[in-house]
Write an enzyme that holds these catalytic residues in place. Structure first.
Site, PDB file in Angstrom:
ATOM      1  N   ASP A 168       0.822  -1.209   0.000  1.00  0.00           N
ATOM      2  CA  ASP A 168       0.000   0.000   0.000  1.00  0.00           C
ATOM      3  C   ASP A 168       0.855   1.258   0.000  1.00  0.00           C
ATOM      4  O   ASP A 168       0.586   2.220  -0.741  1.00  0.00           O
ATOM      5  CB  ASP A 168      -0.912   0.018   1.228  1.00  0.00           C
ATOM      6  CG  ASP A 168      -2.141  -0.860   1.065  1.00  0.00           C
ATOM      7  OD1 ASP A 168      -2.546  -1.098  -0.082  1.00  0.00           O
ATOM      8  OD2 ASP A 168      -2.685  -1.301   2.083  1.00  0.00           O
ATOM      9  N   LEU A 169       1.867   1.278   0.841  1.00  0.00           N
ATOM     10  CA  LEU A 169       2.672   2.491   0.991  1.00  0.00           C
ATOM     11  C   LEU A 169       3.481   2.794  -0.263  1.00  0.00           C
ATOM     12  O   LEU A 169       3.558   3.951  -0.701  1.00  0.00           O
ATOM     13  CB  LEU A 169       3.589   2.360   2.209  1.00  0.00           C
ATOM     14  CG  LEU A 169       2.857   2.280   3.555  1.00  0.00           C
ATOM     15  CD1 LEU A 169       3.828   1.918   4.677  1.00  0.00           C
ATOM     16  CD2 LEU A 169       2.153   3.589   3.874  1.00  0.00           C
TER      17      LEU A 169
END
Length: 405
Positions: A168-169
């Site tokens: 996600d990051l």
């Protein structure tokens, strides 16, 4: 002045990849309008534990420098508000399932008719094209699907996920890369464009030398714990008092390491002369180094190796790293007042610009906190705003209910 002053971002995303990307833009000065579902909000507001005075730490971590407005996107009036916001925005970020916003009349093809300069960043699990485009995507799923877990963990154990939500990051970072590139392109073309960012594509990109190595050899890399497939010694070891990292990345460092540690026998051993030799004889060399380091205190190891410039260091726990003097000196822990959390702390800005630095202007907004303010800026009267609230098109914000006890 900040680099992104004057850039308006309409953020329809939730959870982590999208909110993280819009937060990074907000840190550099962009005005982020976060659209949330009335009464519920971003689902990450409910990802607990841990919580901080009943506020989700997950949500708090990725939503600073934003304003929150609650809008029911399934209503005609709600969509009209989005149209007005889109017309005035430079960027839109969304991470709905493929086709979901098109059905609501909020897809790129619809909104570019309203604002041809709009940069529409669409984040999804598997991308907006291809046979898997309709699959839902989550960080853990893509850590497995994208190959990361196959190379993470010990070789004789079940594959492990990365300790943080790395998919996600990093996808959020790729989204920012795409958005900033599209903003530069718009200066030349006067037109916005559609940006397709996926969790899977990001992971394939991060496979980097692992993928190239497979194409070269026909053999996929496997799990090696903390070890490196191409460099030895380059991994975690245990000293007498703690776990440490030793990163001897080339032959020059190997010579310095052996001399500093008094390992003249290893330096003279032809099996370990070059990095290729050390990789070939990994199974012999690593146990020898492990046994020797286990007899020494970490301070003695660090003192010896630091003196000659051999990369080494401790394996910090999260509490140790966030309280480390160097991390504080780098201003990597920020503190901001929040209506519910006294002295809210969070990681700081990873990029330092000398002339237009990032700054912390707003705490992570409470649900719907800026609804009236944003609608007022769009030209809605007080009567119109109250009418939308009575129809439940937008949510009501009661500041008193958020007061600290």
């Amino acid at each position: 002045m900040q680099a992104l002053d004057g850039i308006k971002v309409l953020d329809l995303s939730r959870t982590l990849a999208g909110p993280y990307s819009s937060m990074l833009l907000g840190d550099m000065g962009a005005d982020i309008v976060k659209v949330e579902q009335p009464g519920i909000g971003d689902e990450s507001r409910h990802f607990t534990p841990p919580s901080w005075n009943e506020e989700s730490c997950y949500y708090l971590s990725s939503n600073r420098n934003k304003r929150s407005i609650t809008i029911d996107l399934k209503t005609d009036e709600g969509r009209e508000i989005i149209y007005k916001l889109a017309k005035e925005s430079d960027v839109l970020v969304e991470n709905f399932r493929t086709g979901a916003l098109d059905k609501l009349g909020l897809g790129y093809e619809q909104l570019k008719e309203i604002n041809p300069r709009l940069i529409y960043c669409s984040i999804s699990g598997f991308g907006r094209t291809g046979p898997e485009k309709n699959r839902a995507g989550y960080d853990l799923l893509l850590q497995g699907y994208g190959g990361l877990m196959s190379i993470t963990g010990e070789p004789d154990r079940t594959p492990a996920k990365a300790g943080m939500s790395i998919v996600d990051l990093t996808t959020g970072m790729f989204a920012v890369y795409g958005i900033l590139t599209a903003l530069i392109a718009r200066d030349k073309t006067e037109k916005g464009q559609f940006i397709d960012v996926s969790l899977l594509d990001g992971q394939i990109s991060l496979l980097n030398h692992m993928a190239t190595g497979y194409f070269a050899t026909g053999k996929p890399a496997g799990r090696m714990g903390s070890a490196h497939p191409s460099i030895v010694p380059y991994q975690a070891f245990s000293s007498k008092d703690m776990d440490i990292i030793l990163a001897v990345a080339n032959n020059g460092l190997w010579e310095k390491c052996c001399r500093a540690m008094g390992w003249s026998d290893l330096l003279k051993d032809s099996r370990f002369s070059t990095n290729d030799d050390r990789v070939t004889h990994r199974s012999i060399l690593i146990p020898i180094i492990s046994e020797r380091l286990s007899q020494l205190e970490s301070k003695e190891i660090f003192d010896r190796l630091d003196a000659v410039g051999v990369p080494c260091g401790p394996i910090h726990t999260i509490d140790q790293v966030v309280n480390h003097p160097h991390v504080k000196a780098r201003e990597m822990i920020l503190e901001v007042e929040h209506p519910k959390v006294n002295n809210l702390k969070m990681p700081g800005f990873p990029v330092k610009l000398s002339d237009t630095p990032a700054n912390l202007r707003k705490y992570p907004p409470l649900l719907g906190e800026h609804t009236d303010e944003i609608l007022d800026e769009l030209g809605f009267s007080t009567e119109q705003i109250e009418g939308l609230k009575s129809k439940h098109v937008i949510g009501k914000f009661d500041k008193k209910s958020y007061s600290l006890s």
